[in-house]
Write a protein that holds these residues in place. Structure first.
Motif, PDB file in Angstrom:
ATOM      1  N   ARG A  12       0.833  -1.208   0.000  1.00  0.00           N
ATOM      2  CA  ARG A  12       0.000   0.000   0.000  1.00  0.00           C
ATOM      3  C   ARG A  12       0.866   1.255   0.000  1.00  0.00           C
ATOM      4  NH1 ARG A  12      -4.879   1.866   3.802  1.00  0.00           N
ATOM      5  NH2 ARG A  12      -5.668   3.396   2.307  1.00  0.00           N
ATOM      6  N   ARG A  13       1.968   1.219   0.755  1.00  0.00           N
ATOM      7  CA  ARG A  13       2.856   2.394   0.779  1.00  0.00           C
ATOM      8  C   ARG A  13       3.504   2.604  -0.582  1.00  0.00           C
ATOM      9  NH1 ARG A  13       3.855   0.520   6.201  1.00  0.00           N
ATOM     10  NH2 ARG A  13       5.580  -0.779   5.507  1.00  0.00           N
ATOM     11  N   GLY A  38       0.990   4.034  -2.732  1.00  0.00           N
ATOM     12  CA  GLY A  38       0.743   5.430  -2.363  1.00  0.00           C
ATOM     13  C   GLY A  38       1.651   6.378  -3.117  1.00  0.00           C
ATOM     14  N   TYR A  87       0.732   6.267  -6.783  1.00  0.00           N
ATOM     15  CA  TYR A  87      -0.514   7.012  -6.994  1.00  0.00           C
ATOM     16  C   TYR A  87      -0.222   8.503  -7.111  1.00  0.00           C
ATOM     17  CZ  TYR A  87      -5.020   9.136  -5.904  1.00  0.00           C
ATOM     18  OH  TYR A  87      -6.147   9.920  -5.929  1.00  0.00           O
ATOM     19  N   ARG A 130      -3.016  14.728 -14.497  1.00  0.00           N
ATOM     20  CA  ARG A 130      -3.350  16.151 -14.512  1.00  0.00           C
ATOM     21  C   ARG A 130      -2.467  16.955 -15.452  1.00  0.00           C
ATOM     22  NH1 ARG A 130      -6.527  18.395 -10.944  1.00  0.00           N
ATOM     23  NH2 ARG A 130      -7.545  16.945  -9.558  1.00  0.00           N
ATOM     24  N   PRO A 136       5.821   6.339   7.320  1.00  0.00           N
ATOM     25  CA  PRO A 136       6.446   5.025   7.564  1.00  0.00           C
ATOM     26  C   PRO A 136       7.040   4.385   6.296  1.00  0.00           C
ATOM     27  CG  PRO A 136       4.172   5.091   8.371  1.00  0.00           C
ATOM     28  CD  PRO A 136       4.363   6.296   7.524  1.00  0.00           C
ATOM     29  N   ALA A 189       4.713   5.387  12.139  1.00  0.00           N
ATOM     30  CA  ALA A 189       3.348   5.021  11.726  1.00  0.00           C
ATOM     31  C   ALA A 189       2.304   5.615  12.669  1.00  0.00           C
ATOM     32  CB  ALA A 189       3.222   3.494  11.693  1.00  0.00           C
ATOM     33  N   SER A 229      -4.590  17.538  -6.532  1.00  0.00           N
ATOM     34  CA  SER A 229      -5.712  18.143  -5.796  1.00  0.00           C
ATOM     35  C   SER A 229      -5.542  17.831  -4.302  1.00  0.00           C
ATOM     36  CB  SER A 229      -7.036  17.582  -6.297  1.00  0.00           C
ATOM     37  OG  SER A 229      -7.186  16.253  -5.865  1.00  0.00           O
ATOM     38  N   GLU A 269      -6.388  14.246  -3.705  1.00  0.00           N
ATOM     39  CA  GLU A 269      -5.321  13.329  -4.138  1.00  0.00           C
ATOM     40  C   GLU A 269      -4.167  13.334  -3.139  1.00  0.00           C
ATOM     41  OE1 GLU A 269      -6.033  13.556  -8.977  1.00  0.00           O
ATOM     42  OE2 GLU A 269      -4.740  15.016  -7.991  1.00  0.00           O
ATOM     43  N   ARG A 279      -5.161  11.431  -0.148  1.00  0.00           N
ATOM     44  CA  ARG A 279      -5.241   9.999  -0.465  1.00  0.00           C
ATOM     45  C   ARG A 279      -3.844   9.374  -0.476  1.00  0.00           C
ATOM     46  NH1 ARG A 279      -9.524   7.085  -1.929  1.00  0.00           N
ATOM     47  NH2 ARG A 279     -10.850   8.917  -2.128  1.00  0.00           N
ATOM     48  N   VAL A 280      -2.862  10.118  -1.017  1.00  0.00           N
ATOM     49  CA  VAL A 280      -1.476   9.622  -1.011  1.00  0.00           C
ATOM     50  C   VAL A 280      -1.070   9.264   0.417  1.00  0.00           C
ATOM     51  CG1 VAL A 280       0.951  10.306  -1.296  1.00  0.00           C
ATOM     52  CG2 VAL A 280      -0.722  10.865  -3.081  1.00  0.00           C
ATOM     53  N   TYR A 281      -1.361  10.180   1.348  1.00  0.00           N
ATOM     54  CA  TYR A 281      -0.929   9.937   2.728  1.00  0.00           C
ATOM     55  C   TYR A 281      -1.787   8.891   3.432  1.00  0.00           C
ATOM     56  CZ  TYR A 281       2.684  13.208   2.000  1.00  0.00           C
ATOM     57  OH  TYR A 281       3.824  13.779   1.492  1.00  0.00           O
ATOM     58  N   CYS A 282      -3.036   8.709   2.993  1.00  0.00           N
ATOM     59  CA  CYS A 282      -3.827   7.577   3.494  1.00  0.00           C
ATOM     60  C   CYS A 282      -3.112   6.272   3.152  1.00  0.00           C
ATOM     61  CB  CYS A 282      -5.216   7.559   2.854  1.00  0.00           C
ATOM     62  SG  CYS A 282      -6.369   8.684   3.628  1.00  0.00           S
ATOM     63  N   HIS A 283      -2.579   6.203   1.930  1.00  0.00           N
ATOM     64  CA  HIS A 283      -1.857   4.985   1.530  1.00  0.00           C
ATOM     65  C   HIS A 283      -0.548   4.862   2.308  1.00  0.00           C
ATOM     66  CE1 HIS A 283      -4.694   4.025  -1.549  1.00  0.00           C
ATOM     67  NE2 HIS A 283      -4.425   5.077  -2.303  1.00  0.00           N
ATOM     68  N   LEU A 284       0.212   5.956   2.401  1.00  0.00           N
ATOM     69  CA  LEU A 284       1.528   5.875   3.053  1.00  0.00           C
ATOM     70  C   LEU A 284       1.395   5.488   4.528  1.00  0.00           C
ATOM     71  CD1 LEU A 284       3.565   8.882   1.558  1.00  0.00           C
ATOM     72  CD2 LEU A 284       3.580   6.494   0.870  1.00  0.00           C
ATOM     73  N   TYR A 285       0.294   5.933   5.163  1.00  0.00           N
ATOM     74  CA  TYR A 285       0.090   5.604   6.587  1.00  0.00           C
ATOM     75  C   TYR A 285      -0.851   4.415   6.763  1.00  0.00           C
ATOM     76  CZ  TYR A 285       2.605   9.776   8.094  1.00  0.00           C
ATOM     77  OH  TYR A 285       3.588  10.720   8.323  1.00  0.00           O
ATOM     78  N   ASP A 286      -1.199   3.781   5.659  1.00  0.00           N
ATOM     79  CA  ASP A 286      -2.066   2.597   5.694  1.00  0.00           C
ATOM     80  C   ASP A 286      -3.353   2.876   6.476  1.00  0.00           C
ATOM     81  OD1 ASP A 286      -2.789   0.036   5.035  1.00  0.00           O
ATOM     82  OD2 ASP A 286      -1.763  -0.893   6.735  1.00  0.00           O
ATOM     83  N   VAL A 287      -3.978   3.999   6.157  1.00  0.00           N
ATOM     84  CA  VAL A 287      -5.229   4.387   6.828  1.00  0.00           C
ATOM     85  C   VAL A 287      -6.388   3.602   6.203  1.00  0.00           C
ATOM     86  CG1 VAL A 287      -6.814   6.307   7.263  1.00  0.00           C
ATOM     87  CG2 VAL A 287      -4.342   6.699   7.285  1.00  0.00           C
ATOM     88  N   PRO A 288      -7.160   2.883   7.010  1.00  0.00           N
ATOM     89  CA  PRO A 288      -8.296   2.158   6.427  1.00  0.00           C
ATOM     90  C   PRO A 288      -9.419   3.128   6.020  1.00  0.00           C
ATOM     91  CG  PRO A 288      -8.243   1.882   8.812  1.00  0.00           C
ATOM     92  CD  PRO A 288      -7.030   2.682   8.457  1.00  0.00           C
ATOM     93  N   ALA A 310     -10.061   5.074   3.312  1.00  0.00           N
ATOM     94  CA  ALA A 310      -9.462   6.376   2.986  1.00  0.00           C
ATOM     95  C   ALA A 310     -10.515   7.427   2.654  1.00  0.00           C
ATOM     96  CB  ALA A 310      -8.493   6.209   1.819  1.00  0.00           C
ATOM     97  N   LYS A 333      -3.532  16.673   6.607  1.00  0.00           N
ATOM     98  CA  LYS A 333      -2.514  15.640   6.302  1.00  0.00           C
ATOM     99  C   LYS A 333      -1.869  15.119   7.579  1.00  0.00           C
ATOM    100  CE  LYS A 333       1.809  14.510   6.120  1.00  0.00           C
ATOM    101  NZ  LYS A 333       2.814  14.771   7.141  1.00  0.00           N
TER     102      LYS A 333
END
Lengths: 266, 246
Positions: A6-7, A10, A13, A21, A99, B76, B92, B95, B98-107, B109, B145
């Motif tokens: 996922r990271r 991320g 993405y 864009r 992380p 984390a 945006s 976006e 969302r990037v940081y949701c992925h980097l921090y593995d946030v369920p 998102a 963020k």
């Protein structure tokens, strides 16, 4: 494992959203490979018309060299420029306090590089087929092994470039565009290693690309796959990848010691 | 167990000792302000707490994790905001988050982004490129963020720098609310004395890389016989403490 994936996703993405864009960025990916192919395609056509015997093969060797070398070039630039995008947007501070592990950063940059390479080189390969009747895929399945080896070379070179950027800051960013061009004369892209001065040949043989292009010429000239050249290219890539990974890990640590991760773009 | 424990922390750049053997701890749910003039060592300290900078000496433990050996487990559960670190301008707001949701593995998102957008009044901004936002809007996005992973430890480097008083107050109010709701531990570096006085349980006064005084804002005001922290800050910065005692 899932969190790691996922990271990595991320960071991918983040870059994919950027391309979505920005159509000039997308266009730029295919611009140089296509331009190079057009110039060398015309050159090949001219050479083929002047050589009564073997002209077509010589033209094929030139175009094949151009297209395969673009795989290495775009792979190298893909990693380095994706890393530079983080510096240009002053985002590295956020990325490095997340992380995300350094190895995950590298994995994301490599994945982005593969996407950038495919988007950049495939149009040129298809145009070469349409405009000059040169079908790179006629090399057969071995093309995949050639491409993997050239991508791997692009990746370890770019890891070394990223290491230099970590060490010297944005002042080293010109390497992102220039370093592999500097290796072109030694990579036997358009001519065999035997053409090089004797003193330069050991350097050429130390580069995986030389073995790939010797192999490519063998396939185009005789139809024979030189597995030994492919094996040497793969082993060299592995060795250089280990060296570049060590260099990256070392320079990443030095950057953390010097406090360069926050000020790297300045 | 303290949320943050710092022992004998130093950072040397060549001949310059940027941070000189500091010790402090922050209990869970506490808010500590790091005060000091430019070059006092605040940002260097925060960078070491975040793992961006390797200390020359000393030890940092955050949420039970030794930052020298186990920093990713701590990262984390932490987050960070600073006006000096940007988010990609062309992406945006959504976006970026969302990037940081992925980097921090946030369920979940999308739900988390919607929640933060509602709380920080970002609803109308989600589709706008981050580079087109005003300073106040950027600060709110940066705050979103920094809260994306519901951090247990939040490090803020001048969170309201360059904001107008109204937006600054909104940010401070929101931080107070978040701390009350979540029990988050906050370490805050700031030049805004009123902000520190309002938000912090304890203040660490830094000068030339050292912690030269510490205490609750009320303690410091009493000890220095001043009405506000700005005067205390100036007493320390200009060595007026001894003059006043005399």
């Amino acid at each position: 494992m899932r969190a790691t994936a996922r990271r990595v996703w991320g960071l991918m993405y983040r870059h994919l959203a950027l391309y979505r864009r920005s159509w000039p960025r997308l266009l730029e990916l295919a611009y140089w490979p296509t331009l190079q192919m057009c110039i060398w395609g015309l050159t090949s056509t001219y050479i083929a018309s002047r050589l009564p015997v073997g002209g077509q093969v010589a033209a094929g060797v030139l175009l094949g060299g151009v297209l395969l070398w673009e795989i290495a070039l775009r792979s190298q630039m893909g990693v380095a420029i994706s890393f530079l995008e983080e510096i240009w947007s002053r985002n590295l501070g956020h990325v490095f306090v997340s992380p995300l592990r350094p190895r995950e950063l590298v994995a994301a940059l490599i994945a982005m590089s593969a996407i950038r390479m495919a988007v950049g080189v495939l149009p040129a390969v298809l145009l070469a087929w349409v405009l000059y009747a040169f079908n790179l895929f006629a090399l057969g399945p071995v093309l995949i092994l050639f491409a993997i080896n050239l991508m791997a070379m692009g990746w370890w070179v770019s890891l070394a470039v990223v290491s230099m950027i970590l060490r010297h800051g944005a002042g080293a960013e010109a390497l992102a565009w220039s370093v592999l061009f500097a290796l072109t004369p030694l990579s036997a892209v358009f001519y065999p290693v035997s053409v090089l001065p004797v003193a330069l040949r050991p350097i050429a043989w130390a580069l995986p690309a030389s073995h790939v292009f010797e192999g490519m010429r063998a396939v185009l000239n005789t139809g024979v796959i030189q597995w030994d050249q492919l094996a040497i290219a793969s082993l060299l890539n592995l060795a250089w990848l280990l060296v570049a990974s060590w260099l990256f890990a070392w320079q990443f640590r030095v950057a953390r010691e010097r406090g360069a991760l926050l000020s790297i773009g300045e | 167990m303290n949320a943050i424990t710092v022992t004998g922390l130093s950072k040397r750049y060549g001949e310059t000792l940027a941070v000189d053997g500091i010790d402090f701890s922050v209990p869970p749910g506490g808010t500590v302000g790091l005060l000091g003039g430019n070059g006092a060592g605040k940002t260097t300290t925060i960078a070491m707490l975040l793992g961006l900078l390797i200390p020359t000496a000393g030890r940092i433990t955050i949420l039970g994790h030794d930052m020298a050996h186990d920093r990713f487990a701590a990262l984390a559960r932490m987050n960070f905001s600073s006006p000096y670190v940007a988010l990609p301008h062309r992406l945006s707001v959504e976006e970026n988050l969302r990037v940081y949701c992925h980097l921090y593995d946030v369920p979940h998102a999308s739900a988390r982004i919607a929640e933060l957008a509602a709380e920080l009044d970002l609803g109308g901004l989600l589709d706008r490129p981050a580079g087109q936002l005003s300073a106040g809007q950027k600060t709110r996005v940066a705050l979103a963020k920094s809260l994306i992973n519901r951090p247990d430890v939040l490090l803020l480097d001048e969170p309201t720098a360059s904001l107008d008083p109204d937006t600054g107050d909104l940010v401070r109010t929101w931080l107070e609310r978040y701390r009350a709701q979540s029990g988050c531990t906050i370490l805050l570096a700031s030049h805004n004395m009123a902000e520190v006085e309002r938000l912090c349980d304890m203040v660490l006064m830094m000068k030339q890389g050292r912690i030269v005084d510490r205490g609750s804002p009320a303690d410091l005001l009493t000890r220095y016989r001043r009405d506000d922290l700005e005067e205390v800050f100036l007493d320390i910065a200009r060595d007026r403490q001894s003059e006043r005692s005399a």
